[in-house]
Design a protein around this motif. Structure first.
Motif, PDB file in Angstrom:
ATOM      1  N   TYR A 141      45.986  70.430  30.946  1.00  0.00           N
ATOM      2  CA  TYR A 141      46.105  70.996  32.237  1.00  0.00           C
ATOM      3  C   TYR A 141      46.019  69.420  33.151  1.00  0.00           C
ATOM      4  O   TYR A 141      46.512  69.567  34.762  1.00  0.00           O
ATOM      5  N   LEU A 142      45.924  68.369  32.371  1.00  0.00           N
ATOM      6  CA  LEU A 142      46.256  66.913  33.579  1.00  0.00           C
ATOM      7  C   LEU A 142      47.692  66.582  33.500  1.00  0.00           C
ATOM      8  O   LEU A 142      48.122  65.798  34.137  1.00  0.00           O
ATOM      9  N   LEU A 143      47.781  67.054  32.674  1.00  0.00           N
ATOM     10  CA  LEU A 143      50.091  66.650  32.396  1.00  0.00           C
ATOM     11  C   LEU A 143      50.601  67.341  34.162  1.00  0.00           C
ATOM     12  O   LEU A 143      50.649  67.803  34.467  1.00  0.00           O
ATOM     13  N   PHE A 144      50.796  65.889  34.666  1.00  0.00           N
ATOM     14  CA  PHE A 144      52.060  66.084  35.691  1.00  0.00           C
ATOM     15  C   PHE A 144      51.261  66.289  37.316  1.00  0.00           C
ATOM     16  O   PHE A 144      50.974  67.252  38.026  1.00  0.00           O
ATOM     17  N   GLY A 145      49.363  66.321  36.952  1.00  0.00           N
ATOM     18  CA  GLY A 145      48.520  66.903  37.412  1.00  0.00           C
ATOM     19  C   GLY A 145      49.018  66.413  39.630  1.00  0.00           C
ATOM     20  O   GLY A 145      48.699  66.576  40.380  1.00  0.00           O
ATOM     21  N   PHE A 146      49.015  65.223  38.910  1.00  0.00           N
ATOM     22  CA  PHE A 146      49.102  64.391  40.196  1.00  0.00           C
ATOM     23  C   PHE A 146      50.740  64.464  40.911  1.00  0.00           C
ATOM     24  O   PHE A 146      50.504  65.279  42.447  1.00  0.00           O
ATOM     25  N   PRO A 147      51.184  64.608  40.212  1.00  0.00           N
ATOM     26  CA  PRO A 147      52.780  64.582  41.531  1.00  0.00           C
ATOM     27  C   PRO A 147      52.870  66.314  41.755  1.00  0.00           C
ATOM     28  O   PRO A 147      53.486  66.779  42.738  1.00  0.00           O
ATOM     29  N   ARG A 148      52.062  66.922  41.054  1.00  0.00           N
ATOM     30  CA  ARG A 148      51.885  68.435  41.371  1.00  0.00           C
ATOM     31  C   ARG A 148      51.557  69.062  42.282  1.00  0.00           C
ATOM     32  O   ARG A 148      51.700  69.963  43.293  1.00  0.00           O
ATOM     33  N   LEU A 234      60.692  40.428  36.333  1.00  0.00           N
ATOM     34  CA  LEU A 234      60.945  40.797  35.292  1.00  0.00           C
ATOM     35  C   LEU A 234      59.586  42.034  33.912  1.00  0.00           C
ATOM     36  O   LEU A 234      59.366  42.709  34.590  1.00  0.00           O
ATOM     37  N   THR A 235      58.112  40.890  34.558  1.00  0.00           N
ATOM     38  CA  THR A 235      57.074  40.937  33.867  1.00  0.00           C
ATOM     39  C   THR A 235      56.741  41.826  34.535  1.00  0.00           C
ATOM     40  O   THR A 235      55.545  43.556  34.673  1.00  0.00           O
ATOM     41  N   SER A 236      56.915  41.834  36.239  1.00  0.00           N
ATOM     42  CA  SER A 236      56.186  42.892  37.182  1.00  0.00           C
ATOM     43  C   SER A 236      56.612  44.108  37.069  1.00  0.00           C
ATOM     44  O   SER A 236      56.541  45.667  37.481  1.00  0.00           O
ATOM     45  N   MET A 237      57.769  44.342  37.117  1.00  0.00           N
ATOM     46  CA  MET A 237      58.498  45.258  37.131  1.00  0.00           C
ATOM     47  C   MET A 237      58.800  46.722  36.027  1.00  0.00           C
ATOM     48  O   MET A 237      58.470  47.414  35.540  1.00  0.00           O
ATOM     49  N   GLU A 238      58.300  45.552  34.456  1.00  0.00           N
ATOM     50  CA  GLU A 238      57.440  46.557  33.511  1.00  0.00           C
ATOM     51  C   GLU A 238      56.142  47.256  33.180  1.00  0.00           C
ATOM     52  O   GLU A 238      55.567  48.135  33.380  1.00  0.00           O
ATOM     53  N   HIS A 239      55.378  46.067  34.077  1.00  0.00           N
ATOM     54  CA  HIS A 239      53.830  46.187  34.598  1.00  0.00           C
ATOM     55  C   HIS A 239      53.969  47.413  35.842  1.00  0.00           C
ATOM     56  O   HIS A 239      53.738  48.582  35.403  1.00  0.00           O
ATOM     57  N   ALA A 240      55.205  47.997  36.424  1.00  0.00           N
ATOM     58  CA  ALA A 240      55.029  48.359  37.240  1.00  0.00           C
ATOM     59  C   ALA A 240      55.342  50.559  36.433  1.00  0.00           C
ATOM     60  O   ALA A 240      55.304  50.921  37.636  1.00  0.00           O
ATOM     61  N   LEU A 241      56.309  50.085  35.419  1.00  0.00           N
ATOM     62  CA  LEU A 241      56.873  50.906  34.890  1.00  0.00           C
ATOM     63  C   LEU A 241      55.782  51.168  34.706  1.00  0.00           C
ATOM     64  O   LEU A 241      55.688  52.587  34.570  1.00  0.00           O
ATOM     65  N   TYR A 242      54.814  51.040  33.571  1.00  0.00           N
ATOM     66  CA  TYR A 242      54.150  51.336  32.447  1.00  0.00           C
ATOM     67  C   TYR A 242      52.800  52.266  34.146  1.00  0.00           C
ATOM     68  O   TYR A 242      52.308  53.274  33.127  1.00  0.00           O
ATOM     69  N   GLY A 243      52.494  51.366  35.512  1.00  0.00           N
ATOM     70  CA  GLY A 243      51.751  51.952  35.644  1.00  0.00           C
ATOM     71  C   GLY A 243      52.065  53.138  36.669  1.00  0.00           C
ATOM     72  O   GLY A 243      51.728  54.320  36.458  1.00  0.00           O
ATOM     73  N   CYS A 244      53.073  53.725  36.975  1.00  0.00           N
ATOM     74  CA  CYS A 244      53.710  54.520  37.654  1.00  0.00           C
ATOM     75  C   CYS A 244      54.055  55.431  36.088  1.00  0.00           C
ATOM     76  O   CYS A 244      53.555  57.071  36.128  1.00  0.00           O
ATOM     77  N   ILE A 245      54.210  55.453  34.971  1.00  0.00           N
ATOM     78  CA  ILE A 245      54.187  56.611  34.067  1.00  0.00           C
ATOM     79  C   ILE A 245      53.025  56.860  33.872  1.00  0.00           C
ATOM     80  O   ILE A 245      52.095  58.147  33.686  1.00  0.00           O
ATOM     81  N   VAL A 246      51.779  56.105  33.969  1.00  0.00           N
ATOM     82  CA  VAL A 246      49.818  56.226  33.887  1.00  0.00           C
ATOM     83  C   VAL A 246      49.482  57.461  35.152  1.00  0.00           C
ATOM     84  O   VAL A 246      49.402  58.285  34.214  1.00  0.00           O
ATOM     85  N   PHE A 247      50.081  56.897  36.169  1.00  0.00           N
ATOM     86  CA  PHE A 247      49.823  58.122  37.335  1.00  0.00           C
ATOM     87  C   PHE A 247      50.595  59.011  37.164  1.00  0.00           C
ATOM     88  O   PHE A 247      49.884  59.718  37.395  1.00  0.00           O
ATOM     89  N   THR A 248      51.744  59.367  36.914  1.00  0.00           N
ATOM     90  CA  THR A 248      52.416  60.712  36.736  1.00  0.00           C
ATOM     91  C   THR A 248      52.346  61.022  35.777  1.00  0.00           C
ATOM     92  O   THR A 248      51.941  62.807  35.683  1.00  0.00           O
ATOM     93  N   SER A 249      52.053  61.242  34.519  1.00  0.00           N
ATOM     94  CA  SER A 249      51.593  61.310  33.639  1.00  0.00           C
ATOM     95  C   SER A 249      50.414  62.690  33.213  1.00  0.00           C
ATOM     96  O   SER A 249      50.062  64.009  32.627  1.00  0.00           O
ATOM     97  N   GLY A 250      49.066  62.139  33.909  1.00  0.00           N
ATOM     98  CA  GLY A 250      47.946  62.299  34.275  1.00  0.00           C
ATOM     99  C   GLY A 250      47.055  61.292  34.005  1.00  0.00           C
ATOM    100  O   GLY A 250      46.034  61.717  34.317  1.00  0.00           O
ATOM    101  N   LEU A 251      47.266  60.768  33.066  1.00  0.00           N
ATOM    102  CA  LEU A 251      45.889  58.785  33.059  1.00  0.00           C
ATOM    103  C   LEU A 251      45.745  58.903  34.156  1.00  0.00           C
ATOM    104  O   LEU A 251      44.606  57.134  33.667  1.00  0.00           O
ATOM    105  N   GLY A 252      46.166  58.868  35.690  1.00  0.00           N
ATOM    106  CA  GLY A 252      45.517  57.989  36.114  1.00  0.00           C
ATOM    107  C   GLY A 252      44.626  57.821  37.351  1.00  0.00           C
ATOM    108  O   GLY A 252      43.644  57.343  37.250  1.00  0.00           O
TER     109      GLY A 252
END
Length: 259
Positions: A141-148, A234-252
Motif C-alpha cells: 500500500y505504501l508504493l508511491f504513496g507520497f506522490p499519490r 556529481l556526488t550530490s546529484m547521485e545522493h539526490a537521485l537516491y533520496g528522491c527515489i526513496v521518498f517517491t517509492s514509499g520508503l520515505g
C-alpha cells in the motif's frame, strides 16, 4: 695518567678515553649543544603533534558519533535541518579557507564526466528497482504513496531535498571529512570507510534500523563517486537521485520523522 698522555691517547683513540679526561673543543661543544636543542625540539614537536591528533579524534567522534547519538536519544530538542545547515556552513567556511582544498570541487562536475553520469543513472535505476521491491515486501500500500496522497508536498521535497539535504551532507561527509581528518585517517581505504560508516551512523536519528541499513551501501557508493571524480556536484546529484527515489517509492517514512 698525566695531561700530555691523556691528550695523546685522545687523538689516537678518542672513543676510548672517558669524557672527563677528553678535552672537548669549542666546535664539539657547540655541536653537542645543537644536538640537545634539536632533540628537545623534536620531542616538543612530537608531543604537540600527538596532542593535536588526539584533539582531532575527539572532534571527529563528537561530530560524527556523539552528536547523532545524542539526537537519536532525544537529548537535542532542535530541528534536524537547521543543525545540518549550521554544520554545513561551518564546514564550507573551513574548506574555502583551507589552502590544500581544491575549490573547483565545489562547483565542477558535469563537464568531462559523461561516462560517470551515465553510470550514476544506471545505478539510480537499480536503486529504484530495489526500493520498489522493498516497499512491496514491507507494505504494498505504501508504493508511491507520497506522490499519490500529497503531490504538492512531494514536489516540494523533490525540489528542496538536493539543496537542503544532499549537497550539505556531501560537503560535510565527503569534502570536509576528507580534508579535515586526513592526518588521523592516513590511508585511502581507512578514510573511505570512515566516511561511509559516519554517513550511515548519522541516520540513527530516524530511530529505525532500515535507515542505517540502506545508507551503508549508499554511503559507500557516494564516497567512491567522490574519490573517482573529485566532484561534489556529481556526488550530490547521485545522493539526490537516491533520496528522491526513496521518498517517491514509499520508503520515505523510514527517513523522516516530524521535528
Amino acid at each position: 695518567m698525566d695531561e700530555i698522555g691523556s691528550e695523546a691517547l685522545s687523538c689516537i683513540f678518542p672513543a676510548v678515553i672517558p669524557p672527563k679526561y677528553a678535552k672537548p673543543t669549542v666546535g664539539a661543544s657547540l655541536a653537542h649543544r645543537h644536538t640537545q636543542v634539536m632533540q628537545r625540539t623534536n620531542v616538543s614537536v612530537y608531543c604537540h603533534c600527538m596532542k593535536w591528533k588526539s584533539l582531532l579524534w575527539l572532534e571527529f567522534l563528537t561530530l560524527f558519533g556523539a552528536l547523532p547519538l545524542a539526537y537519536a536519544l532525544g537529548l537535542i530538542p532542535l530541528p534536524r535541518i537547521p543543525i545540518l545547515l549550521v554544520i554545513f556552513a561551518a564546514s564550507l567556511i573551513y574548506l574555502v579557507r583551507h589552502p590544500d582544498f581544491n575549490h573547483r570541487e565545489l562547483i565542477h562536475g558535469l563537464r568531462g564526466h559523461s561516462r560517470e553520469i551515465r553510470n550514476i543513472f544506471i545505478r539510480s535505476g537499480c536503486v529504484a528497482v530495489i526500493c520498489m521491491a522493498a516497499v512491496l515486501m514491507i507494505d504494498p500500500y505504501l508504493l508511491f504513496g507520497f506522490p499519490r496522497s500529497r503531490p504538492l508536498l512531494w514536489l516540494g521535497v523533490m525540489l528542496l531535498y538536493p539543496l537542503l539535504s544532499a549537497y550539505p551532507q556531501e560537503i560535510i561527509y565527503r569534502a570536509f571529512l576528507f580534508t579535515r581528518y586526513k592526518s588521523i585517517l592516513p590511508s585511502s581505504s581507512v578514510i573511505l570507510w570512515a566516511s561511509t560508516l559516519a554517513f550511515a551512523f548519522l541516520h540513527i536519528v530516524f530511530a529505525n534500523w532500515l535507515a542505517v541499513a540502506f545508507t551503508l551501501p549508499a554511503g559507500y557508493i557516494f564516497t567512491r563517486t567522490y574519490v573517482r571524480t573529485e566532484s561534489l556536484l556529481l556526488t550530490s546529484m547521485e545522493h539526490a537521485l537516491y533520496g528522491c527515489i526513496v521518498f517517491t517509492s514509499g520508503l520515505g517514512r523510514f527517513f523522516y520523522t516530524p521535528s
